[in-house]
Motif scaffolding. Sequence first.
Motif, PDB file in Angstrom:
ATOM      1  N   ARG A  64      39.079  39.509  46.217  1.00  0.00           N
ATOM      2  CA  ARG A  64      38.943  40.532  47.263  1.00  0.00           C
ATOM      3  C   ARG A  64      39.370  39.936  48.602  1.00  0.00           C
ATOM      4  N   LYS A  68      33.442  44.729  51.854  1.00  0.00           N
ATOM      5  CA  LYS A  68      33.004  45.680  50.827  1.00  0.00           C
ATOM      6  C   LYS A  68      32.818  47.090  51.372  1.00  0.00           C
ATOM      7  N   PRO A  73      39.722  47.254  48.290  1.00  0.00           N
ATOM      8  CA  PRO A  73      39.261  45.856  48.249  1.00  0.00           C
ATOM      9  C   PRO A  73      40.358  44.869  48.652  1.00  0.00           C
ATOM     10  N   TRP A  75      42.843  43.696  46.709  1.00  0.00           N
ATOM     11  CA  TRP A  75      42.905  42.691  45.647  1.00  0.00           C
ATOM     12  C   TRP A  75      44.147  41.818  45.784  1.00  0.00           C
ATOM     13  N   ASP A 506      33.728  40.202  44.221  1.00  0.00           N
ATOM     14  CA  ASP A 506      34.529  39.315  45.069  1.00  0.00           C
ATOM     15  C   ASP A 506      35.679  38.726  44.283  1.00  0.00           C
TER      16      ASP A 506
END
Length: 792
Positions: A64, A68, A73, A75, A506
Amino acid sequence: MERIQTYCALCVSRCGAIAVVEDGRFVALEPDPSHPTGQALCAKGRAAPELVYHADRLRYPLKRTRPKSDRDPGWQRISWDEALELTATRLRQLAERHGPESVAFSAVSGSTSALVDSYVWMQRLMRAFGTPNLCGSMELCGWGRSGATAYTFGVGMTGGGHMPDLENAGCILFWGYNPSIARLAHATATVKALRRGARLIVVDPRRAGLAGKADLWLRVRPGSDGALALGIAGVMIERGWYDRAFVRDWTNGPLLVRSDDGRLLTEADLTATGSVQRYVAWDTTLQRPLVYDPARRRYARDGAEPALFGEYKLDTPRGALACRPAFDLIAENCRRFSPDVVAATCWIEREQVERAARMLWESRPTAYYSWSGVEQQSSATQIARAISLLYALTGCFDAPGGNVIFPSVPASNVAGEELLSSRQRGRALGLSERPLGPARTQWVTTAELYRAILDEQPYAVRGLVGFGANLLVAHADVTRGRAALAALDFYVHADVFMNPTAELADVVLPVATPFEREALKLGFEVSPAAQSLVQLRRPVVAPRGEARSDTEIVFELARRLGLGAHFWNGDIDAAYRHQLAPSGLSLDTLRANPAGVRVPLQTRYRKYAEETDGVPTGFATPTRKIELYCEAFLNAGYRPFADYEEPLVGPLARPELAGRFPLILTCAKDTHFCESQHRGLASLRRRAPDPEIELHPAAAAERDIRGGDWVSVETPDGRVRARARLNESLHPRVVSGQHGWWQACPELGAPGYDPFGPDGANFNLVIGNAAIDPISGSVPHRAYLCQIRRLD
Ligand SMILES: Nc1nc2c(c(=O)[nH]1)N[C@H]1C(S)=C(S)[C@@H](COP(=O)(O)OP(=O)(O)OC[C@H]3O[C@@H](n4cnc5c(=O)[nH]c(N)nc54)[C@H](O)[C@@H]3O)O[C@H]1N2
Ligand SMILES: Nc1nc2c(c(=O)[nH]1)N[C@H]1C(S)=C(S)[C@@H](COP(=O)(O)OP(=O)(O)OC[C@H]3O[C@@H](n4cnc5c(=O)[nH]c(N)nc54)[C@H](O)[C@@H]3O)O[C@H]1N2
Ligand code: SF4
Ligand SMILES: [Mo]
């Protein structure tokens, strides 16, 4: 073209199968009738190649990069080395600063996934790490059938190798269990038993699966199952339709209960020199107390007939004391649930109670299985206790055609119980509130996990290691769950696909499907023949991208956490060899025989009566008998024998809600999908395109709803959408939904659903975590109050 003998590991059925590989590509999965569970495959199994090659598979470790609170996120692809090093570092930091219990594990159930390949290794990791907190849906999936029944029989009744002996049963009882959908190999075996003339009783609010073929279908009001079980038991006792000798010799029914404090009378109560370890019954021949010694599993006088009924005045140093055999108290309680009371409570016909009692008795040997229908209840433990009582009356425990502890291939236990100190065990979340519940063996509920994260009660949980587990779709109190997961310091999640829960991680680790990884399976559970098969499942194709097996992830993470010594320094083959050692099988033999190797096993029945030095084995309970009366329950403040409790979110317990929410909401699995998975597979989604809610035509007409209409399902906790399906088999006040809807299927243009809002279809968004089983923490996903409205 290559045909590889294997098994489908996607659900609990583990159907024997043949994988067809063409030019290195997995193209089909077919049944393997030579395998003890290989008679048939379901649509999910046949869709295995689609699963393997699905475009949405996770293929690389991800990190991440945004907070949050951000919907995206961000990614970022990272290497395995970075992902595991980051994970190990963060987990070690949390353990050092806050204790290893500040890290919880979560896991997808082995019944709905191939995590079963790695479950014991994952448990070993968690215990070696030092945390007692595993959130694995035990309170919804396995507690009643395995955990709660163990208080009665000393062993979990249904699950693992302890199963109904369907090949020899005269009467089969399925209670809240639909193997046609949930466990194909069991359904096939049941149909075979019916063909040979076995009787079938199904207890289910819906006429689902084998209920259509049953000799007796009991359409129980959701969650009132305890009253039904006690009512049937009551008729059996009243009519003498029970195994009196078995109850007398092998249950603690004859033991005397003190009228003053409800405790079992001990020898020490009678004489100053008596032992508190010995109990007392009433000798009907000599009309005097009869001492029972659990250590010898015997009464003091051979051939004595202890009383099952009556009241007896005993002389004690403190004066006269009235006592009754436990069985007498139990029988009295069952009488409260007369067929008329059962009819009114459970919404079934009174005649059915007697028919069920008669069939269980006259068609015995009787075998039973119970599952989700009675697990996800606010009185799951008491329901399991009531069914256990009923079952004990048949005398069929471990008898041919009854529920038998099938033999299993000898193997080393590698789950690592010994690695977790008793101090850490004592810290399991929820253990102090529910000392007899699943936390005793390190299973914690989401309610406890969320509280520990958000309220730091009884201490703060800051880290989560997730092997699968879609907590935010599988469990209640979704909104709080999302807040909790977002508040974690560190969350690593290993999965085959991204899911709404993993979106809050995470680090995300890509997991190989069962068709891309090796796994060892010792025994296939459903029959003695199935139990004797050991199979080392071969990978059918190489993993997509950089996906790895859960086992590899566990072993590598363990090494980086400094726990390599407990994990054969990362050598999985060495671990398998250790596991296999007692079986006498070698890994090489198994590798050379992908169809598996059969280990000759002999089924022994009534093992409780086998004697060593003149002492029968008995049962693994404090009295060494089947405990119809359980002092451990009494000590913890619960009723010592099976009793009925109204569903906590039901029309009788919450009359003030029943006006606005007049319908009773339950749910069931779908044959096309496992839990919250598989909606993205086109061949499956095509057959089941929408989330559905089943309701009776009368209930629909009253609300101007037609089959296929979109409706809202509203409870005191929230609202979601579903498509109406009419089902005449339901009681007009009962509706049945489906959980697990979130995923889209882009190939078909079929939508996904927001798991967190009323326009979505997350069933568990409308279920709360407040009204739960006081003994186990089970949540009533199967008995709630709701209202249905047509959406325009
Ligand atoms: N309303 C309602 N709620 C329920 C239920 C119900 O009947 N009704 N059933 C309850 C029950 S019995 C259960 S068991 C739970 C199930 O809930 P979960 O245990 O969460 O199971 P799933 O939703 O099947 O899968 C969760 C995730 O596991 C991933 N997964 C699949 N295979 C593997 C694997 O081999 N390894 C890894 N690491 N991940 C994998 C899937 O991709 C998916 O993202 O839900 C419970 N919740
Ligand atoms: N196809 C498929 N197979 C699966 C799964 C899946 O999701 N899909 N999940 C796997 C998992 S994790 C599990 S736990 C098993 C579960 O397997 P089962 O327990 O058989 O699953 P369900 O269909 O959820 O529930 C069984 C029956 O309980 C009934 N029921 C609902 N409420 C009540 C009630 O109050 N009392 C009674 N007596 N019955 C009630 C339902 O109508 C349903 O027919 O299946 C496993 N296999
Ligand atoms: S029932 Fe279906 S999904 Fe389950 S193991 Fe068998 S083929 Fe696989
Ligand atoms: Mo489950």
